[in-house]
Design a protein around this motif. Sequence first.
Motif, PDB file in Angstrom:
ATOM      1  N   GLU A 158       1.286 -21.110  33.433  1.00  0.00           N
ATOM      2  CA  GLU A 158      -0.676 -21.340  33.062  1.00  0.00           C
ATOM      3  C   GLU A 158      -0.500 -21.029  34.686  1.00  0.00           C
ATOM      4  O   GLU A 158      -2.265 -20.813  34.878  1.00  0.00           O
ATOM      5  N   ARG A 159       0.341 -20.954  35.659  1.00  0.00           N
ATOM      6  CA  ARG A 159      -0.314 -20.754  37.161  1.00  0.00           C
ATOM      7  C   ARG A 159       0.328 -19.810  37.855  1.00  0.00           C
ATOM      8  O   ARG A 159      -0.233 -19.516  39.590  1.00  0.00           O
ATOM      9  N   GLY A 160       0.821 -18.723  36.944  1.00  0.00           N
ATOM     10  CA  GLY A 160       0.785 -17.705  37.314  1.00  0.00           C
ATOM     11  C   GLY A 160       2.601 -16.998  37.252  1.00  0.00           C
ATOM     12  O   GLY A 160       3.125 -16.238  37.640  1.00  0.00           O
ATOM     13  N   VAL A 161       3.480 -18.066  37.311  1.00  0.00           N
ATOM     14  CA  VAL A 161       4.805 -18.232  37.448  1.00  0.00           C
ATOM     15  C   VAL A 161       5.209 -17.038  36.367  1.00  0.00           C
ATOM     16  O   VAL A 161       4.840 -17.702  34.840  1.00  0.00           O
ATOM     17  N   ARG A 162       6.266 -15.960  36.706  1.00  0.00           N
ATOM     18  CA  ARG A 162       6.484 -15.749  35.428  1.00  0.00           C
ATOM     19  C   ARG A 162       7.857 -15.899  35.264  1.00  0.00           C
ATOM     20  O   ARG A 162       8.873 -16.813  35.224  1.00  0.00           O
ATOM     21  N   VAL A 163       7.331 -16.533  33.468  1.00  0.00           N
ATOM     22  CA  VAL A 163       8.784 -17.732  32.975  1.00  0.00           C
ATOM     23  C   VAL A 163       9.238 -16.965  31.954  1.00  0.00           C
ATOM     24  O   VAL A 163       8.503 -16.610  30.826  1.00  0.00           O
ATOM     25  N   ARG A 164      10.757 -17.004  31.573  1.00  0.00           N
ATOM     26  CA  ARG A 164      11.450 -16.694  31.374  1.00  0.00           C
ATOM     27  C   ARG A 164      12.775 -17.138  30.686  1.00  0.00           C
ATOM     28  O   ARG A 164      13.292 -18.059  31.449  1.00  0.00           O
ATOM     29  N   ARG A 165      13.207 -17.120  29.731  1.00  0.00           N
ATOM     30  CA  ARG A 165      14.742 -18.129  29.369  1.00  0.00           C
ATOM     31  C   ARG A 165      15.443 -17.280  30.039  1.00  0.00           C
ATOM     32  O   ARG A 165      15.667 -16.384  29.857  1.00  0.00           O
ATOM     33  N   GLY A 166      16.567 -18.214  30.637  1.00  0.00           N
ATOM     34  CA  GLY A 166      17.634 -17.962  31.085  1.00  0.00           C
ATOM     35  C   GLY A 166      18.457 -18.802  30.597  1.00  0.00           C
ATOM     36  O   GLY A 166      18.624 -19.853  31.165  1.00  0.00           O
ATOM     37  N   ASP A 167      20.245 -18.793  30.254  1.00  0.00           N
ATOM     38  CA  ASP A 167      21.438 -19.538  29.880  1.00  0.00           C
ATOM     39  C   ASP A 167      22.669 -18.544  30.704  1.00  0.00           C
ATOM     40  O   ASP A 167      22.294 -17.391  30.330  1.00  0.00           O
ATOM     41  N   PHE A 168      23.132 -19.444  31.030  1.00  0.00           N
ATOM     42  CA  PHE A 168      24.203 -19.169  32.366  1.00  0.00           C
ATOM     43  C   PHE A 168      25.017 -19.256  31.191  1.00  0.00           C
ATOM     44  O   PHE A 168      25.702 -18.018  31.730  1.00  0.00           O
ATOM     45  N   ASP A 169      25.318 -19.279  29.646  1.00  0.00           N
ATOM     46  CA  ASP A 169      25.983 -19.023  28.847  1.00  0.00           C
ATOM     47  C   ASP A 169      26.067 -17.339  28.320  1.00  0.00           C
ATOM     48  O   ASP A 169      26.330 -17.233  27.144  1.00  0.00           O
ATOM     49  N   ASP A 170      24.779 -16.634  28.899  1.00  0.00           N
ATOM     50  CA  ASP A 170      23.782 -16.367  27.594  1.00  0.00           C
ATOM     51  C   ASP A 170      24.029 -14.727  28.889  1.00  0.00           C
ATOM     52  O   ASP A 170      22.529 -14.880  29.337  1.00  0.00           O
ATOM     53  N   ALA A 171      24.904 -13.731  29.209  1.00  0.00           N
ATOM     54  CA  ALA A 171      24.486 -13.052  30.350  1.00  0.00           C
ATOM     55  C   ALA A 171      22.754 -12.235  29.607  1.00  0.00           C
ATOM     56  O   ALA A 171      22.381 -11.545  30.490  1.00  0.00           O
ATOM     57  N   GLU A 172      23.093 -11.983  28.619  1.00  0.00           N
ATOM     58  CA  GLU A 172      21.576 -10.799  28.176  1.00  0.00           C
ATOM     59  C   GLU A 172      20.225 -11.808  28.671  1.00  0.00           C
ATOM     60  O   GLU A 172      19.339 -11.390  28.806  1.00  0.00           O
ATOM     61  N   SER A 173      20.236 -12.886  28.361  1.00  0.00           N
ATOM     62  CA  SER A 173      18.748 -13.713  28.507  1.00  0.00           C
ATOM     63  C   SER A 173      19.299 -13.581  29.889  1.00  0.00           C
ATOM     64  O   SER A 173      17.871 -13.840  30.594  1.00  0.00           O
ATOM     65  N   LEU A 174      20.062 -13.907  30.500  1.00  0.00           N
ATOM     66  CA  LEU A 174      19.681 -13.950  32.301  1.00  0.00           C
ATOM     67  C   LEU A 174      19.407 -12.551  32.756  1.00  0.00           C
ATOM     68  O   LEU A 174      18.620 -12.164  33.700  1.00  0.00           O
ATOM     69  N   HIS A 175      19.819 -11.537  32.173  1.00  0.00           N
ATOM     70  CA  HIS A 175      19.595 -10.197  32.227  1.00  0.00           C
ATOM     71  C   HIS A 175      17.873  -9.838  32.204  1.00  0.00           C
ATOM     72  O   HIS A 175      17.334  -9.528  33.437  1.00  0.00           O
ATOM     73  N   HIS A 176      17.284 -10.415  31.619  1.00  0.00           N
ATOM     74  CA  HIS A 176      15.940 -10.261  30.997  1.00  0.00           C
ATOM     75  C   HIS A 176      14.997 -11.211  32.105  1.00  0.00           C
ATOM     76  O   HIS A 176      14.288 -10.996  32.448  1.00  0.00           O
TER      77      HIS A 176
END
Length: 292
Positions: A43-61
């Motif tokens: 809500e303050r303008g920061v980009r929020v994305r899911r990232g899991d160190f056990d999931d390289a694909e999520s980290l790439h996103h």
Amino acid sequence: MIIVTGANGKLGRAVVEQLLMRVPAEQIGVSVRDPNEAQELRERGVRVRRGDFDDAESLHHAFEGASQVLIVSTGIMGKDDIPHGIQQHQTAIDTAKKAGASRVVYTSHMGSSPTSHFAPMIHHATTEKLLDNSGIAFTSLRNGYYASMALMMIGGAIKTGELIAPEDGPVAWTAHSDLAEAAAAIISDQKWNGMTPNLTGPEAIDMEGIVTITSEVLGRIIRRIIVSDEEFRERMMSQGVPEASINMRVGMFLASRQGDFSQVDPALAHLIGRPPKSFREVLKESITHQQG
């Protein structure tokens, strides 16, 4: 874009707050396991994305468009957890590199050592070696020992009037808020390549000193009782504390006895432009917060 991992945790969130004072919100992204917990940042303008160190694909996103990535170290419970933790850090470093980041900043520790009695220090030392071999520019933040751990240790003693633990050594206890401010300064100003000096509080204090300060702040006596490592283990086991956790606690006392956390360095004060908080100040803030 500056990416901060673990931004739902105490240190990661504090770093984001400090960065928001220095750079526009749209230049900050966070990688978190549960984006719903970071809704206020979104809500303050920061980009929020899911990232899991056990999931390289999520980290790439989560790392997409990264110029720098702050990797907040994963927690481990003991030596058996180190291989998994190292794999998580390797995945994060590799993904930051693939995302085109020019630098990785990592939250290490002043006691980082491959031969430490305290398992997290081996974890940090191995990760620093990964960074050194990665081919990407990096800064490893040699953070002082978190004062919050001292607060946890003294918490039970405040209730019972006794701090019962093995022999220890002086520790340069350091406030999360000061370390977060230093991390943001290093990220935004791109100071220091490789290992930083130790980023520590203003003084090194052992358990006896902590008990003395706590007694003065509370206005009642807390006693420091030294027991053998074995008696400490037995006491913890009788209270149902898991063996891995007991080993970690004993390892911390062993490492402190060797002076692994005792060095005080002016680097943190220079970075934040003021004296770091003392343990007494951190304790008073904690008591005030609990009473509020």
